[in-house]
Scaffold this motif. Sequence first.
Motif, mmCIF file in Angstrom:
data_model
loop_
_atom_site.group_PDB
_atom_site.id
_atom_site.type_symbol
_atom_site.label_atom_id
_atom_site.label_comp_id
_atom_site.label_asym_id
_atom_site.label_seq_id
_atom_site.Cartn_x
_atom_site.Cartn_y
_atom_site.Cartn_z
ATOM 1 N N ILE A 93 0.846 -1.188 0.000
ATOM 2 C CA ILE A 93 0.000 0.000 0.000
ATOM 3 C C ILE A 93 0.884 1.241 0.000
ATOM 4 O O ILE A 93 1.868 1.318 0.744
ATOM 5 C CB ILE A 93 -0.901 0.060 1.259
ATOM 6 N N ALA A 94 0.548 2.219 -0.827
ATOM 7 C CA ALA A 94 1.199 3.527 -0.785
ATOM 8 C C ALA A 94 0.125 4.589 -0.618
ATOM 9 O O ALA A 94 -0.958 4.500 -1.209
ATOM 10 C CB ALA A 94 2.013 3.779 -2.050
ATOM 11 N N LYS A 95 0.416 5.563 0.216
ATOM 12 C CA LYS A 95 -0.546 6.643 0.479
ATOM 13 C C LYS A 95 0.006 7.951 -0.061
ATOM 14 O O LYS A 95 1.181 8.270 0.130
ATOM 15 C CB LYS A 95 -0.814 6.758 1.977
ATOM 16 N N GLY A 96 -0.855 8.682 -0.757
ATOM 17 C CA GLY A 96 -0.419 9.943 -1.331
ATOM 18 C C GLY A 96 -1.510 10.992 -1.266
ATOM 19 O O GLY A 96 -2.597 10.763 -0.737
ATOM 20 N N ASN A 97 -1.202 12.152 -1.817
ATOM 21 C CA ASN A 97 -2.190 13.224 -1.883
ATOM 22 C C ASN A 97 -1.863 14.130 -3.054
ATOM 23 O O ASN A 97 -0.770 14.069 -3.630
ATOM 24 C CB ASN A 97 -2.251 14.018 -0.574
ATOM 25 N N GLN A 98 -2.831 14.948 -3.399
ATOM 26 C CA GLN A 98 -2.621 15.891 -4.490
ATOM 27 C C GLN A 98 -1.652 16.970 -4.028
ATOM 28 O O GLN A 98 -1.698 17.430 -2.888
ATOM 29 C CB GLN A 98 -3.957 16.526 -4.902
ATOM 30 N N ARG A 99 -0.741 17.338 -4.902
ATOM 31 C CA ARG A 99 0.272 18.337 -4.547
ATOM 32 C C ARG A 99 -0.417 19.621 -4.066
ATOM 33 O O ARG A 99 -1.294 20.161 -4.740
ATOM 34 C CB ARG A 99 1.161 18.646 -5.741
ATOM 35 N N GLY A 100 -0.019 20.073 -2.886
ATOM 36 C CA GLY A 100 -0.578 21.303 -2.343
ATOM 37 C C GLY A 100 -1.921 21.135 -1.681
ATOM 38 O O GLY A 100 -2.464 22.101 -1.131
ATOM 39 N N GLN A 101 -2.483 19.915 -1.712
ATOM 40 C CA GLN A 101 -3.784 19.671 -1.087
ATOM 41 C C GLN A 101 -3.712 18.376 -0.275
ATOM 42 O O GLN A 101 -4.193 17.325 -0.702
ATOM 43 C CB GLN A 101 -4.887 19.571 -2.141
ATOM 44 N N PRO A 102 -3.112 18.423 0.906
ATOM 45 C CA PRO A 102 -2.900 17.207 1.699
ATOM 46 C C PRO A 102 -4.181 16.498 2.104
ATOM 47 O O PRO A 102 -4.150 15.311 2.431
ATOM 48 C CB PRO A 102 -2.136 17.723 2.930
ATOM 49 N N GLU A 103 -5.306 17.211 2.082
ATOM 50 C CA GLU A 103 -6.573 16.565 2.450
ATOM 51 C C GLU A 103 -7.091 15.640 1.353
ATOM 52 O O GLU A 103 -7.961 14.797 1.597
ATOM 53 C CB GLU A 103 -7.630 17.622 2.786
ATOM 54 N N GLN A 104 -6.568 15.750 0.149
ATOM 55 C CA GLN A 104 -6.989 14.914 -0.974
ATOM 56 C C GLN A 104 -6.179 13.624 -0.985
ATOM 57 O O GLN A 104 -5.292 13.431 -1.811
ATOM 58 C CB GLN A 104 -6.822 15.677 -2.288
#
Length: 204
Positions: A93-104
């Motif tokens: 599993i890898a967890k990520g987010n949209q650049r500049g939007q850590p809530e995404q």
Amino acid sequence: MGSEVSKSVCCSDSAESSRGIPLVHGGKAFNCAELDVQKQFENYVFTEKAVWARALDNKAVIEAARIFGEIITLGLGAIARRTAGFSEHWAFIAKGNQRGQPEQEVYYVAQFGEGRIIPKCWSKQNAVQFHGILVMSQQDAELACCASEENTCVWVQNDWMECNAPRSLIDLESAIRSTPCSEREYSCLHNNCQHFAGYLYQDV
């Protein structure tokens, strides 16, 4: 598993499953082999990794066979058990987010199963055979590790830790084809889901 990463969770809600297709409940799973999905998530960065586990769907039968094998082989089966692991399925599993939007947040799930051969190089033809999936919630990531409604208890095998470097979706799709498991048939003893997830946890 919770945002603070507890050791186990049992998701009992019903979900669709068929012949080993991962369960995903309450959200959409994105096929990372599709170019439009790669385009859609090109601005996402993955910075954390973990290995999750569940019991194999036929664990009782496998364990009985292994015990019988240990009796017949005078303990050689026990050595194989330590080498290949217990009757548990592991997923990377890898967890990520949209650049500049850590809530995404988004979760990438990759797993190796019986009957598959992992291709080393990506092509439009073989991408359909082996790829990761993306889901938008932790619960959906847990269910994506499962293939049976009767077996949806998932736990943390290797805790969350930072990736060796920030990864893009394309990086992850390349990584799953770059382990020593590639171009070799699945083997419950020598080339299995635990080897695959372990390599990725070390290298990604």
